[in-house]
Design a protein around this motif. Sequence first.
Motif, mmCIF file in Angstrom:
data_model
loop_
_atom_site.group_PDB
_atom_site.id
_atom_site.type_symbol
_atom_site.label_atom_id
_atom_site.label_comp_id
_atom_site.label_asym_id
_atom_site.label_seq_id
_atom_site.Cartn_x
_atom_site.Cartn_y
_atom_site.Cartn_z
ATOM 1 N N GLY A 13 -18.973 -53.867 12.332
ATOM 2 C CA GLY A 13 -17.603 -54.010 13.025
ATOM 3 C C GLY A 13 -17.688 -54.653 14.577
ATOM 4 O O GLY A 13 -16.852 -55.545 15.063
ATOM 5 N N LEU A 14 -18.579 -54.108 15.289
ATOM 6 C CA LEU A 14 -19.054 -54.741 16.583
ATOM 7 C C LEU A 14 -19.331 -56.119 16.644
ATOM 8 O O LEU A 14 -18.791 -56.806 17.539
ATOM 9 C CB LEU A 14 -19.908 -53.658 17.233
ATOM 10 C CG LEU A 14 -19.499 -52.301 17.707
ATOM 11 C CD1 LEU A 14 -20.692 -51.340 18.299
ATOM 12 C CD2 LEU A 14 -18.546 -52.251 18.641
ATOM 13 N N LEU A 15 -20.082 -56.359 15.738
ATOM 14 C CA LEU A 15 -20.681 -57.756 15.526
ATOM 15 C C LEU A 15 -19.375 -58.728 15.392
ATOM 16 O O LEU A 15 -19.294 -59.775 16.042
ATOM 17 C CB LEU A 15 -21.714 -58.009 14.548
ATOM 18 C CG LEU A 15 -22.316 -59.387 14.393
ATOM 19 C CD1 LEU A 15 -23.143 -59.941 15.755
ATOM 20 C CD2 LEU A 15 -23.130 -59.444 13.162
ATOM 21 N N CYS A 16 -18.536 -58.366 14.623
ATOM 22 C CA CYS A 16 -17.432 -59.007 14.237
ATOM 23 C C CYS A 16 -16.417 -59.126 15.341
ATOM 24 O O CYS A 16 -16.008 -60.267 16.009
ATOM 25 C CB CYS A 16 -16.637 -58.330 13.189
ATOM 26 S SG CYS A 16 -17.352 -58.637 11.467
ATOM 27 N N LEU A 17 -16.204 -58.057 16.213
ATOM 28 C CA LEU A 17 -15.576 -58.172 17.364
ATOM 29 C C LEU A 17 -16.095 -59.060 18.583
ATOM 30 O O LEU A 17 -15.409 -59.897 19.274
ATOM 31 C CB LEU A 17 -15.212 -56.865 18.039
ATOM 32 C CG LEU A 17 -14.217 -55.783 17.288
ATOM 33 C CD1 LEU A 17 -14.459 -54.313 18.013
ATOM 34 C CD2 LEU A 17 -12.921 -56.126 17.267
ATOM 35 N N VAL A 18 -17.496 -58.788 18.640
ATOM 36 C CA VAL A 18 -18.142 -59.829 19.817
ATOM 37 C C VAL A 18 -18.015 -61.073 19.370
ATOM 38 O O VAL A 18 -17.709 -62.116 20.067
ATOM 39 C CB VAL A 18 -19.691 -59.255 19.650
ATOM 40 C CG1 VAL A 18 -20.452 -60.312 20.605
ATOM 41 C CG2 VAL A 18 -19.752 -57.869 20.536
ATOM 42 N N SER A 19 -18.071 -61.669 17.883
ATOM 43 C CA SER A 19 -18.107 -62.917 17.477
ATOM 44 C C SER A 19 -16.850 -63.450 17.795
ATOM 45 O O SER A 19 -16.536 -64.598 18.012
ATOM 46 C CB SER A 19 -18.432 -62.969 16.102
ATOM 47 O OG SER A 19 -19.489 -62.719 15.720
ATOM 48 N N VAL A 20 -15.707 -62.836 17.385
ATOM 49 C CA VAL A 20 -14.150 -63.207 17.850
ATOM 50 C C VAL A 20 -14.131 -63.508 19.231
ATOM 51 O O VAL A 20 -13.468 -64.596 19.672
ATOM 52 C CB VAL A 20 -13.149 -62.307 17.314
ATOM 53 C CG1 VAL A 20 -12.090 -62.448 17.793
ATOM 54 C CG2 VAL A 20 -13.383 -62.036 15.825
ATOM 55 N N ARG A 21 -14.612 -62.640 20.046
ATOM 56 C CA ARG A 21 -14.516 -62.880 21.625
ATOM 57 C C ARG A 21 -15.133 -64.250 22.000
ATOM 58 O O ARG A 21 -14.415 -64.760 22.790
ATOM 59 C CB ARG A 21 -15.126 -61.711 22.126
ATOM 60 C CG ARG A 21 -14.758 -61.513 23.492
ATOM 61 C CD ARG A 21 -13.534 -61.557 24.225
ATOM 62 N NE ARG A 21 -13.289 -61.529 25.811
ATOM 63 C CZ ARG A 21 -12.494 -61.970 26.541
ATOM 64 N NH1 ARG A 21 -11.440 -62.417 25.982
ATOM 65 N NH2 ARG A 21 -12.552 -61.854 27.747
#
Length: 185
Positions: A13-21
């Motif tokens: 989930g954190l990786l997805c959020l960072v990727s989107v950012r």
Amino acid sequence: MPVHTIALLVAVGLLCLVSVRVVSIMYKYQGARVITCPENREHAGVELDIRRALSTGVVSPPRLVLASCSRWPERAGCGQECLSQIAAGPEGCLVRNILANWYAEKKCVFCGQPFGHTQMSVRKPALLVEGQITTDCDHVPAERLLEVLAAAKPVCFACHTANTWVREHPDLIVDRSHKTESRNR
């Protein structure tokens, strides 16, 4: 549910959020821009240091720093006050957006094909500039873009490609239009 599964889900989930950012920052801040230099009130072409924006902007607002400016190296020590223009409207000064907006309501000067929403990375349109030569938009320096657009006419990808071939390879071009006209008589 085991603890390691929960930890894995949190990490994903954190990786997805960072990727989107990261993708958001790259889309918003990467690319050539046209700004008005606060020092001389003339247009200048600039690019941001995207690595700095990414490294500082994942968990907080990105720190904007110029990577290049058309007024450098002579004015490389400037205070970069133009960054406030970019921060106020990062999409409005992007060259790709300026071009897309310019083409939006226009038709090709040669074939009359409307441009509509133009994808500047696929089948890129061109400009008819003085001397009746078509040129790729990438060949126009950012600091001169607005001046060139004021005098240029829009040309679609197909017409630009055809005109370029005729100009650069006249020995490979065969004009059969006069034979077609004589057969139709």
